[in-house]
Write a protein that holds these residues in place. Structure first.
Motif, PDB file in Angstrom:
ATOM      1  N   SER B 296       0.835  -1.198   0.000  1.00  0.00           N
ATOM      2  CA  SER B 296       0.000   0.000   0.000  1.00  0.00           C
ATOM      3  C   SER B 296       0.872   1.251   0.000  1.00  0.00           C
ATOM      4  CB  SER B 296      -0.889  -0.004   1.240  1.00  0.00           C
ATOM      5  OG  SER B 296      -1.615   1.202   1.305  1.00  0.00           O
ATOM      6  N   ASP B 297       0.433   2.249  -0.782  1.00  0.00           N
ATOM      7  CA  ASP B 297       1.176   3.514  -0.806  1.00  0.00           C
ATOM      8  C   ASP B 297       0.399   4.610  -0.051  1.00  0.00           C
ATOM      9  OD1 ASP B 297      -0.880   4.051  -2.519  1.00  0.00           O
ATOM     10  OD2 ASP B 297       0.367   4.713  -4.199  1.00  0.00           O
ATOM     11  N   PRO B 303       5.217   2.601  -1.915  1.00  0.00           N
ATOM     12  CA  PRO B 303       4.543   1.385  -1.449  1.00  0.00           C
ATOM     13  C   PRO B 303       5.287   0.661  -0.320  1.00  0.00           C
ATOM     14  CG  PRO B 303       5.365   1.110  -3.681  1.00  0.00           C
ATOM     15  CD  PRO B 303       5.590   2.524  -3.326  1.00  0.00           C
ATOM     16  N   GLN B 304       4.538   0.308   0.691  1.00  0.00           N
ATOM     17  CA  GLN B 304       5.071  -0.416   1.845  1.00  0.00           C
ATOM     18  C   GLN B 304       4.274  -1.710   2.019  1.00  0.00           C
ATOM     19  OE1 GLN B 304       7.755   0.756   3.633  1.00  0.00           O
ATOM     20  NE2 GLN B 304       7.781   2.382   2.092  1.00  0.00           N
ATOM     21  N   ILE B 305       4.867  -2.662   2.760  1.00  0.00           N
ATOM     22  CA  ILE B 305       4.174  -3.944   2.969  1.00  0.00           C
ATOM     23  C   ILE B 305       3.414  -3.899   4.291  1.00  0.00           C
ATOM     24  CG2 ILE B 305       4.499  -6.436   3.269  1.00  0.00           C
ATOM     25  CD1 ILE B 305       7.069  -6.053   1.533  1.00  0.00           C
ATOM     26  N   GLU B 316      -0.961  -4.084  10.090  1.00  0.00           N
ATOM     27  CA  GLU B 316       0.328  -3.762  10.714  1.00  0.00           C
ATOM     28  C   GLU B 316       1.347  -3.525   9.606  1.00  0.00           C
ATOM     29  OE1 GLU B 316       3.765  -6.148  13.210  1.00  0.00           O
ATOM     30  OE2 GLU B 316       1.839  -7.117  12.867  1.00  0.00           O
ATOM     31  N   LYS B 317       2.134  -2.474   9.756  1.00  0.00           N
ATOM     32  CA  LYS B 317       3.142  -2.177   8.730  1.00  0.00           C
ATOM     33  C   LYS B 317       4.362  -3.073   8.958  1.00  0.00           C
ATOM     34  CE  LYS B 317       5.832   1.575   6.862  1.00  0.00           C
ATOM     35  NZ  LYS B 317       6.650   2.642   7.353  1.00  0.00           N
TER      36      LYS B 317
END
Lengths: 291, 428
Positions: B296-297, B303-305, B316-317
């Motif tokens: 998701s950005d 973008p991160q998971i 949770e990131k």
């Protein structure tokens, strides 16, 4: 006259009897010496050499008159390993500590780190200045005081913790650093820490021969053993082999299987190709194949 | 006499002294294990074909060297017949034969030195594809040899660029064996078809893919008979479908015309939106199907998971900065694979949820994206882009060996590895 040419048969018999008893007694003494004192070559080789023992910088002293030193070489090697490890980790720590910024030291463990850094810098300064004995004595007295203080602090660690917590709460981080530096000045120990050297390894004749032979066997096994790639690194397979008088393997039995067929097969293939050195001939050897 | 006696005693003592030696060695080089395939019975072309596919399968990992003699042994009656095949280099052999009814193929794995059988099986032919039989047999032999699960009966799907003179190119969906051989065209509609994904219903192999139309990018499903059906036809994008390991849960991305891609989760006949902000994509289920990893950005445009818990409905990131895309979870190894930008190049990393540590597994030039796990968890399939060329490549995680699966002449994208279906999927 020569006694065995004596005319009297009785005297001649006495002479031969004495000679027989003498030879018997000497042989008995000789055999007792061989079996109970000398013990032939009956010693067990239990030194496993995965790595060269010289790697750890330990001096190896050969005792030519002694067969065995009675010391456990494995233990010594392990001790030396630990010493070298400790030295390495210490040096790494010191290097890392030198890079630590003072403002970041807020926890108790980091205050300790600061102390060691200041110790070093202090040591250098002290070594330059230490010209007279009086100074040393003064510092010794200081050291004693510090030790006493530390002891007192250790006696009531709860107070110490609470003090640190208080200082954390009240004082700003920059100021904490200053305090710590002052504390480290107090805690400077002028006594020069002796560099820990690896213990020397005393080796007897038999032990040296055993080491040499094991190295030869290891080389021979490594020459032929190549397991397939891509298997787990924790695999081990133990094979007991009986070495024939020609150096070839007479018999081999898998003592402990790795649980992976191709790994065991590769170990067996290696064993079948071995041609052992002279010293290993006629002996049983346990070979542990590590991935 | 005594002297001789003592000398003899001494020697006996020396010889039989219990001097046991323990030598421990660590491997410094690696080599292949040699293995023989031996035909038993009447000469048959079918058995020979199966043996040649079996040879390719066993040699694929680079751990075996398979010797395939031409001779057929009519029968092996005694142990001596078996031991006669033994050599110091080659200690194991697979005897292949076919039963009289010709419906079963028997294999027996033998220790040739002692003429003892290690394992054996009479394989009942599934389906009509001979390649499938051979791959199935390889899957049964592989765990006996390596203690690892087999993966030879799997398929891979990917899209291939089809160039047209003076016009925009199409992208078609292709299916091939795990090693890129036996390539078959599955979807050839005159448009751009992307992101093929396999379902997890082991009795019914299906491929979900996204098809570009004039209105939207819709999600379509196709079976091995090339029969197609629309799955999701919302406005905007309908892409990146994923299934839980049990095959009962389903998630995909849809923008529904608002320009932002959100993740939708489908279970028990209900479709539920689980994200709200930013662009969210590449959903992948964990081994228990209770969590969902995705990218998701929403936070800062990069973008991160994230990990979304389907029971607690909280996310949770996972990643700490960087540019992270295309997540894929291995339910066998319980590892997450994803692509991350390293000095301007996309490289593949694995993330262990137990230790919360990431490890880079690919290096070198070229962007590596869209990774997909093999069912055994030892291989990663991904698209490797260098310049204008994009090819499907495979990485063996245990050996670090990387090789291309598709031809250098074509541009291939979005590879996806199938699970092991009950019957070998073959495109008709």
């Amino acid at each position: 006259m020569l006694p065995w040419l004596h005319k009297s048969t009785r005297k001649r018999l006495i002479f031969w009897g004495k000679l027989f008893i003498f030879s018997l007694s000497t042989h008995v003494v000789g055999l007792v010496f061989i079996f109970f004192v000398y013990r032939g070559e009956n010693f067990s080789y239990n030194v496993s050499i995965n790595r060269s023992i010289t790697k750890f910088g330990a001096p190896i002293i050969l005792l030519p008159l002694a067969k065995t030193t009675g010391t456990n070489l494995n233990k010594l090697i392990n001790v030396n390993k630990q010493i070298t490890k400790n030295v390495k980790t210490k040096s790494k720590k010191v290097l890392s500590k030198k890079n630590i910024k003072p403002k970041k030291t807020t926890t108790i463990s980091k205050t300790k780190k600061k102390k060691t850094v200041s110790k070093r810098s202090k040591k250098n300064k002290v070594s330059k200045k230490e010209s007279t004995k009086k100074k040393i004595e003064q510092k010794k007295n200081k050291k004693k005081k510090v030790v006493k203080k530390n002891k007192k602090q250790n006696k009531n660690p709860v107070k110490k913790k609470s003090k640190i917590e208080k200082s954390k709460k009240v004082v700003q981080p920059g100021k904490i650093v200053k305090k710590k530096v002052v504390a480290s000045k107090k805690a400077v120990v002028p006594a020069v820490a002796k560099p820990v050297e690896p213990q020397p390894i005393y080796v007897g004749r038999q032990e040296l021969a055993a080491l040499q032979m094991q190295a030869e066997i290891e080389q021979e096994v490594l020459k032929h053993w190549s397991p397939p790639a891509g298997l787990s690194k924790e695999l081990t397979c133990s094979i007991k082999v009986l070495v024939g008088w020609d150096g070839n393997i007479k018999n081999s039995v898998i003592q402990k299987t790795s649980g992976v067929l191709i790994y065991d097969i590769s170990a067996r293939t290696a064993v079948s190709k071995l041609n052992m050195p002279k010293g290993a001939r006629g002996k049983e050897i346990n070979i542990l194949f590590n991935q | 006499m005594l002297l001789i006696f003592s000398i003899v005693l001494f020697n006996i003592h020396f010889v039989y002294s219990d001097a046991n030696m323990n030598v421990s060695v660590k491997a410094q080089k690696h080599d292949k294990v040699k293995l023989k395939i031996i035909f038993v019975g009447k000469p048959q072309k079918k058995i020979k074909k199966i043996a040649s596919i079996l040879k390719n399968d066993l040699e694929f990992s680079g751990q075996f060297e398979v010797i395939l003699p031409d001779t057929f042994y009519p029968a092996l009656k005694s142990k001596n017949d078996v031991t006669s095949l033994f050599s110091d280099d080659c200690r194991i052999g697979i005897f292949l034969s076919q039963d009289k009814g010709k419906k079963k193929i028997c294999w027996r794995l033998y220790d040739l030195e002692y003429a003892s059988m290690i394992s054996g099986l009479a394989y009942k032919q599934k389906g009509k594809d001979l390649r499938g039989w051979a791959h199935n047999i390889a899957d049964t032999i592989w765990p006996v040899l390596t203690n690892e699960p087999g993966f030879f009966s799997t398929k891979i799907s990917y899209c291939k660029e089809v160039k047209r003179s003076g016009k925009k190119s199409y992208k078609h969906i292709y299916v091939s064996d795990y090693d890129g051989s036996n390539e078959k065209l599955l979807v050839s509609t005159p448009t751009i078809n992307v992101v093929p994904r396999w379902n997890n219903d082991l009795s019914n192999p299906l491929v979900f893919y996204s098809e570009h139309t004039n209105e939207n990018v819709r999600l379509v499903v196709v079976d091995m008979n090339k029969k197609r059906k629309i799955v999701s036809n919302f406005d905007g994008l309908n892409i990146l479908s994923t299934f839980s390991p049990d095959g009962k849960k389903f998630a995909y991305c849809a923008s529904r015309g608002d320009g932002f891609c959100q993740i939708y989760y489908y279970a028990d006949g209900k479709l539920k939106k689980i994200t709200n902000k930013g662009n969210n994509f590449s959903p992948t289920f964990t081994d228990n199907g209770e969590q969902l990893y995705f990218c998701s950005d929403a936070l800062n445009g990069r973008p991160q998971i994230y990990k979304y818990d389907l029971t607690t409905q909280s996310s949770e990131k996972i990643s700490k900065g960087g540019f992270n895309v295309s997540t894929s979870f291995s339910s066998k190894k319980k590892l997450l694979a994803y692509s991350r930008m390293v000095r301007g190049t996309m490289q593949i990393f694995t993330y262990d949820p137990r230790t919360k540590l990431s490890k880079q597994v690919t290096f070198g030039k070229g962007n590596k994206e869209e990774c997909s796990w093999s069912p055994c968890g030892n291989y990663l399939l991904f698209s490797l882009e260098r310049g204008t060329k994009s090819r499907v490549a495979m990485l063996h995680l245990l050996t670090g060996r990387q090789h291309f699966v598709t031809s250098c002449k074509d541009n291939n994208y979005y590879p996806a590895w199938s699970p092991i279906y009950a019957e070998f999927p073959s495109v008709r």
